[in-house]
Scaffold this motif. Structure first.
Motif, PDB file in Angstrom:
ATOM      1  N   ALA A 134       0.838  -1.210   0.000  1.00 21.23           N
ATOM      2  CA  ALA A 134       0.000   0.000   0.000  1.00 21.23           C
ATOM      3  C   ALA A 134       0.865   1.249   0.000  1.00 21.23           C
ATOM      4  N   ARG A 165       2.138   1.919  -3.378  1.00 24.87           N
ATOM      5  CA  ARG A 165       1.100   2.498  -4.226  1.00 24.87           C
ATOM      6  C   ARG A 165       1.003   4.001  -3.977  1.00 24.87           C
ATOM      7  N   LEU A 166       1.046   4.390  -2.708  1.00 28.34           N
ATOM      8  CA  LEU A 166       0.981   5.813  -2.372  1.00 28.34           C
ATOM      9  C   LEU A 166       2.212   6.552  -2.897  1.00 28.34           C
ATOM     10  N   LEU A 197      -4.760   4.737  -4.351  1.00 32.66           N
ATOM     11  CA  LEU A 197      -5.281   3.612  -3.575  1.00 32.66           C
ATOM     12  C   LEU A 197      -6.805   3.668  -3.633  1.00 32.66           C
ATOM     13  N   GLU A 217     -10.119  -0.961  -2.302  1.00 28.16           N
ATOM     14  CA  GLU A 217      -8.902  -1.583  -1.783  1.00 28.16           C
ATOM     15  C   GLU A 217      -8.564  -1.033  -0.399  1.00 28.16           C
ATOM     16  N   ALA A 218      -8.739   0.267  -0.204  1.00 29.26           N
ATOM     17  CA  ALA A 218      -8.495   0.853   1.114  1.00 29.26           C
ATOM     18  C   ALA A 218      -9.443   0.246   2.146  1.00 29.26           C
TER      19      ALA A 218
END
Length: 381
Positions: free
Chosen positions: A74, A77-78, A366, A370-371
């Motif tokens: 994650a 991704r950020l 994100l 998904e979050a």
């Protein structure tokens, strides 16, 4: 979606990995001038209780479990959508987690990876624990701070943590952002508090080398000189007295002469009699209250001003006129600095701890579903 930020750093996305004060301070400075800062904390540290830390103003906060593969994925991704990442771990920790510079540059070569530590990324002390007092000690600066005949005295943790650390990191981020406009590539910034503290003392090295700057507490600017010191008043207050130039000294004596005899004061030009001059000034300033001295010196070039408590400083007329302080969520605090003139009026920083919603993360790459799945799994808070 988060409201668009204003300021010279509008559009700049910053990931701030939670840590002690210098990292959040750097993130606050960037947020104050328009950067969109997302603070990444531990999952267990994110609660329903609102944060009231001044250095969190204008930021949003989430919790990520960076010890789990899902949390690391994650963060990557950020980072793929970020411009800057602020990291405050000991050297090697980020690499072991899989979020070091090489890991994140693999997904975003434009990322500016800011590393903030006490000792730096290499050297014999790089992996050793330390605090501000230790960093300024090794820089040589602490040895020069304090009264003559007394022990070295640190100025709380302003010099190493905030000036030598957080401020230098923010400066490094701006340098890297500027360079990226030409190269298209990010940088790794190695901001070490020991380096920053040493640099802040640059002005004094010439004097030390040629013998003009002596041991601590014996020089013109370190309380060695009676015309650059603090003095107690009759009511237990203090005055900051700093008329270094002869014309300002003459102005001070003229004002004092209206209420006290200064005709036989020892010469300020002879260091041998500085102790006697200090004793005389001490007695003179103790003869009246701080408020009386304020009125006497008002509007003059005597360079004599009250030593204000933090709460007094908020209400001081000059600071109020300049809007040096502001209040957010009931907490008085310093306003953003420096001021950039000639454009829009200085912007107000955001709330101390605005709520983070799942859909706020979509613009960071994100997606909300998904979050939500990560939150359900306990990886995201």
């Amino acid at each position: 979606m988060e409201e668009p930020r204003k300021g010279p750093l509008a559009g700049v996305r910053v990931l701030e990995l939670a840590g002690l004060a210098p990292g959040p301070f750097a993130g606050m400075m960037l947020a104050d001038h328009g950067a969109q800062v997302l603070r990444i904390d531990r999952v267990e540290a994110v609660t329903d209780r609102p944060r009231r830390d001044v250095m969190d103003r204008g930021k949003r906060t989430i919790g990520l479990d960076l010890k789990s593969p899902e949390g690391v994925a994650a963060l990557r991704r950020l980072a793929a959508r970020a411009d800057v990442l602020i990291e405050v771990f000991r050297p090697g920790v980020a690499e072991r987690l899989g979020i070091g510079p090489a890991d994140l540059h693999a997904v975003n070569e434009r990322l500016i990876y800011g590393r903030l530590t006490g000792w730096g990324q290499e050297g014999p002390l790089a992996s050793v624990a330390g605090h501000d007092i230790d960093y300024i000690a090794i820089s040589g600066v602490l040895s020069r701070l304090g009264r003559a005949g007394g022990k070295p005295t640190p100025p709380v943790n302003l010099l190493g943590d905030f000036a030598g650390g957080g401020l230098m990191l923010a400066y490094g981020v701006l340098l890297a952002l500027f360079e990226r406009e030409r190269t298209g590539r990010g940088r790794v910034i190695d901001a070490a508090m020991v380096d920053g503290a040493a640099l802040l003392f640059a002005m004094f090295y010439t004097g030390i080398a040629d013998g003009r700057w002596g041991p601590r507490g014996t020089n013109l600017l370190d309380t060695g000189a009676p015309m650059y010191d603090t003095y107690e008043t009759a009511d237990g207050g203090f005055l900051a007295v700093g008329p270094l130039e002869p014309k300002f000294w003459a102005e001070m004596l003229d004002r004092i002469g209206r209420v006290a005899d200064v005709t036989d004061l020892p010469s300020r030009d002879d260091p041998a009699v500085w102790p006697l001059l200090r004793d005389r000034l001490t007695a003179i300033f103790r003869s009246r209250t701080r408020a009386e001295w304020e009125r006497l010196f008002e509007g003059s070039d005597a360079c004599v001003f009250p030593v204000l408590d933090v709460n007094e400083a908020v209400a001081y007329p000059h600071n109020r006129a300049r809007e040096t302080f502001l209040e957010i969520d009931g907490v008085p605090q310093p306003a953003p600095a420096p001021r950039l003139l000639g454009g829009e009026r200085r912007r107000e920083p955001g709330e101390l701890a605005p709520a983070t919603r799942l859909h706020d993360l979509t613009e960071w790459g994100l997606p909300e579903d998904e979050a939500a799945a990560l939150r359900e799994a306990g990886v995201l808070a």
